[in-house]
Enzyme design. Structure first.
Site, PDB file in Angstrom:
ATOM      1  N   THR A 147      11.480   9.071  -0.483  1.00  0.00           N
ATOM      2  CA  THR A 147      11.455   8.809  -1.037  1.00  0.00           C
ATOM      3  C   THR A 147      10.935   7.843  -2.069  1.00  0.00           C
ATOM      4  O   THR A 147      11.248   7.093  -3.002  1.00  0.00           O
ATOM      5  CB  THR A 147      13.108   8.310  -1.631  1.00  0.00           C
ATOM      6  OG1 THR A 147      13.623   7.551  -0.642  1.00  0.00           O
ATOM      7  CG2 THR A 147      13.837   9.396  -1.056  1.00  0.00           C
TER       8      THR A 147
ATOM      9  N   TYR B  97       5.357  -6.807  11.161  1.00  0.00           N
ATOM     10  CA  TYR B  97       5.270  -5.673  10.875  1.00  0.00           C
ATOM     11  C   TYR B  97       3.633  -4.813  11.994  1.00  0.00           C
ATOM     12  O   TYR B  97       3.402  -3.809  12.238  1.00  0.00           O
ATOM     13  CB  TYR B  97       4.516  -5.917   9.684  1.00  0.00           C
ATOM     14  CG  TYR B  97       4.318  -4.605   8.999  1.00  0.00           C
ATOM     15  CD1 TYR B  97       4.890  -3.109   7.967  1.00  0.00           C
ATOM     16  CD2 TYR B  97       3.154  -4.006   8.336  1.00  0.00           C
ATOM     17  CE1 TYR B  97       4.694  -1.914   7.654  1.00  0.00           C
ATOM     18  CE2 TYR B  97       2.487  -2.468   7.770  1.00  0.00           C
ATOM     19  CZ  TYR B  97       3.856  -1.610   7.419  1.00  0.00           C
ATOM     20  OH  TYR B  97       3.219  -0.786   6.660  1.00  0.00           O
TER      21      TYR B  97
ATOM     22  N   GLY C 184      -4.935   1.789   4.648  1.00  0.00           N
ATOM     23  CA  GLY C 184      -5.084   0.299   4.147  1.00  0.00           C
ATOM     24  C   GLY C 184      -4.216  -0.142   3.133  1.00  0.00           C
ATOM     25  O   GLY C 184      -3.000   0.714   2.971  1.00  0.00           O
TER      26      GLY C 184
END
Length: 265
Positions: A14, A147, A178
């Site tokens: 999604t 992250y 990127g």
């Protein structure tokens, strides 16, 4: 790996990259199993593409196991682990639940999906495990420690698993985009990239992913040349990368991302 006629499980369908990937795979003739948390987005997408929708939260371990059961029942031969949660910001600002959820979705889920689905592929002598990572898995940046941790871990897992599965007929491909301009963290948060840094499109990520599957590429870095070179150099010389990022205003970009994502945790 031939895509046409092959059953593909795509997580994170999604999101911006996920939707573009789903359309590209459908155009190539894949039999699609699409999964995501947002049923109101997932089901219409699946209907448009003639795909099967499986609503699941990858941070929920029972949902993940159910997903594997349904994928194996459909004789899935390609897994594209694309789902990810934004996790920019100072780690000290995250509580334990937020840390756990980010790591569960961004790292644990693709590892466990691969572990549970690979044996059936090995037995069949055919399959492809695809991890959608990030150049953040090659070079650390300010305000992205959580992250970075997930993407560095995902890179190590993918490249190691590829060696473990050599000769079985099952390949492993790591795709590392990127900065994506038309969807994802920057589009959702309203943050701007550092000055002079070029972006790519979700279409380019999808095209590179399909090529990686068909050619069994180990690592596919999808970014302008200067960013690919910079991330490789930063992985070798982290102190140099740190200084360069400070000079380019990466800290300000990270703060913008964190501010834009705070309400979405």
């Amino acid at each position: 790996m031939r895509i046409s006629g092959t059953t593909v499980l795509l997580t994170g369908a999604t999101g911006g990259i996920g939707q573009t990937l789903a359309r590209a795979l459908a155009a190539r003739g894949a039999k699609l199993l699409l999964t995501g948390r947002r049923e109101e987005v997932l089901r219409p997408l699946a209907e448009r593409l003639g795909a099967r929708a499986i609503v699941a939260d990858l941070a929920d371990r029972s949902d993940l196991e159910r997903l594997v059961e349904e994928a194996e029942a459909a004789d899935t031969r390609v897994l594209i682990a694309n789902a990810a949660l934004p996790s920019s910001g100072d780690v000290l600002g995250y509580d334990t639940d937020h840390l756990d959820r980010a790591l569960d979705v961004n790292l644990r889920a693709p590892l466990l999906l691969s572990r549970l689905m690979a044996p059936r592929m090995v037995a069949a002598g055919s399959g492809q495990l695809v991890m959608i990572g990030s150049l953040s898995g090659r070079t650390a940046s300010p305000g992205a420690a959580l992250y970075n941790a997930a993407k560095f871990g995902l890179r190590g897992f993918a490249l190691g698993l590829r060696q473990d599965l050599h000769g079985t007929g099952v390949g492993v491909t790591l795709v590392q985009p990127g900065f994506v301009g038309d969807a994802g963290m920057f589009a959702d948060s309203g943050a701007s990239t550092p000055p002079g840094v070029r972006t790519i499109t979700t279409g380019r990520v999808a095209a590179a992913t399909l090529r990686g599957i068909e050619r069994n590429r180990a690592e596919v870095n999808v970014a302008p040349l200067e960013l690919r070179f910079g991330s490789a150099l930063g992985g070798l010389f982290p102190t140099l990368a740190e200084r360069a990022q400070r000079g380019a205003g990466a800290g300000q970009t990270s703060r913008q991302l964190a501010d834009g994502q705070r309400d979405k945790r």
